[in-house]
Design an enzyme around this catalytic site. Sequence first.
Site, PDB file in Angstrom:
ATOM      1  N   ASP A  95       0.849  -1.178   0.000  1.00 55.62           N
ATOM      2  CA  ASP A  95       0.000   0.000   0.000  1.00 55.62           C
ATOM      3  C   ASP A  95       0.894   1.242   0.000  1.00 55.62           C
ATOM      4  O   ASP A  95       2.118   1.142   0.061  1.00 55.62           O
ATOM      5  CB  ASP A  95      -0.947   0.002   1.202  1.00 55.62           C
ATOM      6  N   SER A  96       0.278   2.415  -0.062  1.00 54.76           N
ATOM      7  CA  SER A  96       1.065   3.647  -0.148  1.00 54.76           C
ATOM      8  C   SER A  96       1.520   4.158   1.207  1.00 54.76           C
ATOM      9  O   SER A  96       2.398   5.017   1.294  1.00 54.76           O
ATOM     10  CB  SER A  96       0.241   4.736  -0.827  1.00 54.76           C
ATOM     11  N   CYS A 138      -7.173 -28.837   5.239  1.00 54.32           N
ATOM     12  CA  CYS A 138      -5.977 -28.074   5.575  1.00 54.32           C
ATOM     13  C   CYS A 138      -5.161 -28.791   6.650  1.00 54.32           C
ATOM     14  O   CYS A 138      -5.626 -29.738   7.290  1.00 54.32           O
ATOM     15  CB  CYS A 138      -6.349 -26.657   6.031  1.00 54.32           C
TER      16      CYS A 138
END
Length: 381
Positions: A96-97, A310
């Site tokens: 992300d920024s 899983c």
Amino acid sequence: MEPAIKYRLIKTEKHTGARLGELITPHGTFKTPMFMPVGTQAAIKGAISPEELDEMGSQVILANTYHLWLQPGPDLVQEAGGLHKFMNWDKGILTDSGGFQVFSLAKHRKLTEEGVHFRNELNGDRLFLSPEKAIDIQNKLGPDIMMSLDECPPFFESYDYVKHSVERTSRWAERGLRAHANPATQGLFGIVQGAGFEDLRRQSAKDLVSLDFPGYSIGGLSVGESKAEMNRVLDFTTPLLPTNKPRYLMGVGTADSLIDGVMRGVDMFDCVLPTRIARKGTCMTTHGRLVVKNAAYAHDFRPLDPDCDCYTCRNYTRAYLRHLFKADEAFGQRLASYHNLYFLHQLMKRVRQAIMDDNLTELREEVFETYGYNAEHPKNF
């Protein structure tokens, strides 16, 4: 010059806007729609290793620019050879920024046209994040996909505030694009903002599409508005984005919102939810929500989910996991985190198959019935 990130549309589901495709990156080609686990500090919460992420079907994972900027710093990561080598992950990485964290976490912040002034939450130092700085940090971190710096205004802010915010985000996006040093090896996405205002979302999308980013994010959702409101915004926002480029809905990770987002043409999703709720003992299963800490599971020697294959479900029981949580053993959090991430990857695998078979609506009905979601007014997980 060939863009670092490309998208190939394989099929559109005939009853909805759902897209089956491939995200082509410097570190591999990945199937979409996809869910992306979040690794805030270049590690997935719950002590899930890169090898386990690969084993469960993870394709692209996220790292957090803001936190990695504060520590250990982008220069050190660059010295290590970039995030892929630093964290031993050879598939896709998205960062992300840092803007969302600055606006939501930083103290004493001051927003200007140039960027955001704030104090380092770790040591109190004064810092400044501009569109150019956000790109420079991400260029050094070295992910496949980077985000433009944007402002994410509260969903229910006034029209005038959001309008000015959208205009600034568009200017910042252009500045960041000009500052991008590695377009051949890193793809930069623009982020569409505009809260719940259709005309502002249209303007934001128009501005960003004109800049020809290799992909587009839809921001400012999953920030407190209702699921119905989010879907309303997606209904008119997603069609504004190019069909030949990937579309990324930020911060969404519940089963209902993943499917509803896919049906509205979204390709990529991320959220901290699966590991966050796992650390509190809440597990996602094919039979609905299960809080394994509850006393009802003290003598329950079945797997968390009898229909799941899983690692957790193959080897451990509900009773054992309940014991681990009651004893405050971190192993319990790890097992639950593994299971929840695996569950979402399997859900998206089923979604991709449903698009291929043109029966995504039927899958949505099954999932909503399992979880007790109201189709018109969904609740949180």
